[in-house]
Scaffold this active site. Sequence first.
Site, mmCIF file in Angstrom:
data_model
loop_
_atom_site.group_PDB
_atom_site.id
_atom_site.type_symbol
_atom_site.label_atom_id
_atom_site.label_comp_id
_atom_site.label_asym_id
_atom_site.label_seq_id
_atom_site.Cartn_x
_atom_site.Cartn_y
_atom_site.Cartn_z
ATOM 1 N N SER A 107 0.926 -1.197 0.088
ATOM 2 C CA SER A 107 0.208 -0.031 -0.169
ATOM 3 C C SER A 107 0.923 1.246 0.064
ATOM 4 O O SER A 107 2.111 0.847 -0.321
ATOM 5 C CB SER A 107 -0.850 -0.126 1.073
ATOM 6 O OG SER A 107 -1.967 0.998 1.226
ATOM 7 N N LYS A 119 -3.518 9.776 -8.052
ATOM 8 C CA LYS A 119 -3.523 8.529 -7.098
ATOM 9 C C LYS A 119 -5.028 8.063 -7.382
ATOM 10 O O LYS A 119 -6.061 8.528 -6.845
ATOM 11 C CB LYS A 119 -3.618 9.036 -5.574
ATOM 12 C CG LYS A 119 -3.840 7.559 -4.694
ATOM 13 C CD LYS A 119 -3.586 7.877 -3.264
ATOM 14 C CE LYS A 119 -3.713 6.833 -2.462
ATOM 15 N NZ LYS A 119 -4.932 6.112 -2.486
ATOM 16 N N CYS A 138 -39.251 -0.061 21.587
ATOM 17 C CA CYS A 138 -40.070 -1.180 22.342
ATOM 18 C C CYS A 138 -39.509 -1.127 23.765
ATOM 19 O O CYS A 138 -39.857 -2.289 24.569
ATOM 20 C CB CYS A 138 -40.237 -2.306 21.777
ATOM 21 S SG CYS A 138 -38.531 -3.200 21.458
ATOM 22 N N CYS A 156 -41.167 -5.399 17.913
ATOM 23 C CA CYS A 156 -40.974 -3.934 18.045
ATOM 24 C C CYS A 156 -41.573 -3.183 16.907
ATOM 25 O O CYS A 156 -41.571 -3.492 15.618
ATOM 26 C CB CYS A 156 -39.283 -3.921 17.790
ATOM 27 S SG CYS A 156 -38.836 -2.156 17.777
#
Length: 628
Positions: free
Chosen positions: A70, A95, A380, A398
């Site tokens: 990298s 890039k 809930c 819920c």
Amino acid sequence: MTANEQSIKALLDHHDNLYYNLDNPEISDAEYDALKQQYTALTGKSADTKVPGVASENLPRIEHPHPIKSLSKVNSFEDLRKEMARLAPFIIQMKMDGLTVVEYPNNGTRQYATRGNGSVGEDITPTATAIQTLHHTEPIMEPVRMEAFMKKSVFEVLNKLREAEGKPLFKNPRNAAAGMLRNKNAENVQGLDYVAYNIVGSTLPDSEQITLLENHQYAVVDCLTHNGNRVYDVTDIDAAIEQIENFDRDSLDYEIDGLVIKSNKSDSLNVFGSTGHHPKNMVAYKFPSTGVWTTLLGVTNQIGRTGKITPVALIEPTDIMGSTISRVTLHNYGIMNALNVSIGCEVLVIKANDVIPAIIQTREYDDTKRIEKPTHCPECRSELVDVNDQQFCQNPLCPSKRMHNLLHFSKRDALDIEGLSEETVRKMIDAQYIDRPYDVFNLTKEQLIQLPGFAERSGTKLYNNIQKSRTTSLKQFIYASGIPTVGRSVSEDLAQTFKTLPDLIMEIEAGAENIAAIDGIGHTLLENLKAHVHLLRLLNEYVTPEAVVTQTVTVEKQLSFVVTGKFEQPRKYYEQLIKDAGHKVSGSVSKNTDYLLAGEKAGSKKAKAEALNIPILESEDALQSVIG
């Protein structure tokens, strides 16, 4: 390492996996960089210790003779000046924001690999060779590092086509390119380009490598120029900084997320050395994110269809790039805590990729006003379950989960229940008509008429629409079931492969080996099918999916068609005509395509067909004359 440092490192690893391995990032590059900076500020160490990513088990592997690493990054002009002084003379290159691909000579042919973990990559030769511009006539007989990418203009066209076809939209050009190349089906590759920028293992100066690549007819990465000419031996740092300050990346038809400063010395890699993560003979300058500081007023929690809790920052309304922003997602409490968010603190808000608001920095943190991670569902009050810094409500009753589940299977591509809006679902829940989404099928006409705002006509119409949805196609049934990560295209693939619901359920419960062989179905999706097969059975108690009927037509030669553009009839009508005649339909144009059926605004597929000299049909009559 403290608990907070461990938490941030785990977050970074999690998002590395999403970005590099799954091509499905949850956060923007700016938010990711903010996490890395926070980690460095806490530990005094770099988060970049190894090359992120792994080689997928779903693809053959290739060992890299030379490590494919990298890049290290700098974000300020102060740090950039130091790096330029260290690397001079240098060149400055774009890039590119794409997928790293390495081309290897292979007994007269060429083989292509991803970076993977830097030592072992994935063999993507079948898909990479489908990139039309990659077919240079004079390949160099050394490994070449390149970047595969999608132009912004092509990305916009493809997303419009996908939207018209009811397919999930690509998130951004980078992920579109990576997803296509890491898929086993070369027919899915469309609209990709590449640039070469390095001969792996070469001791030549970078400028000579670029010249050699061009001489062998490779497309090469753009470099910064002076008076129209490339500058390969930059030594004037002040002039270089000024040029970077005035650089207009918006004018480019491709995404870049910075510029790369590379030493132009001979054998520079050996001169400068490397770490386990990056070579020291180059560095990337990341463009700064421009944003606005504003005040955090509070945080509210949203509950989705799966029960996932998403914290959302409520900020003092502020104008960013022409729009007023008052709410910004914080993704999860792990990211939120890593940013040191507290009520009343100041937050730096940007538009990630110029689209989605994101918080990347905070100041004036007050520990007495810190925001605690919820332990119970705000809707809930059920106890939440923690999974990787995310909280989930597991209560099937819920109200919020019920609402989103019902809205999901009422979508046009699911059960297509016209009139079942969010407002109407809320009214049903408030009237205590439904405990589960499927209870909508038990509602009577009289109950619907009694809902606030409804009358005889509107209640009857909605009732009839609900009853009509009790029979649907198998692909719509699978999508409506709500199995996590099973979208429209996967639902169609499963329906076409297994034809009936009993056969699909039998395959899943037998281990799903045949499903794993379908292109585009990975490990996570496969596990979701196994874990949620009960949702198919549950929906089947109320809805009957029709079996997929395949007509057997014998043709002398099976032709491959691509359908694109706008027509008088829906696109699926023409695709069905082709299939009924015994031919096949592909989603992308390739050298194997026999005909393109093009309507209005055909876009990039028509241009590609013209470039490949593929016959183009522009009416149903023309299509019928070919398929008989």
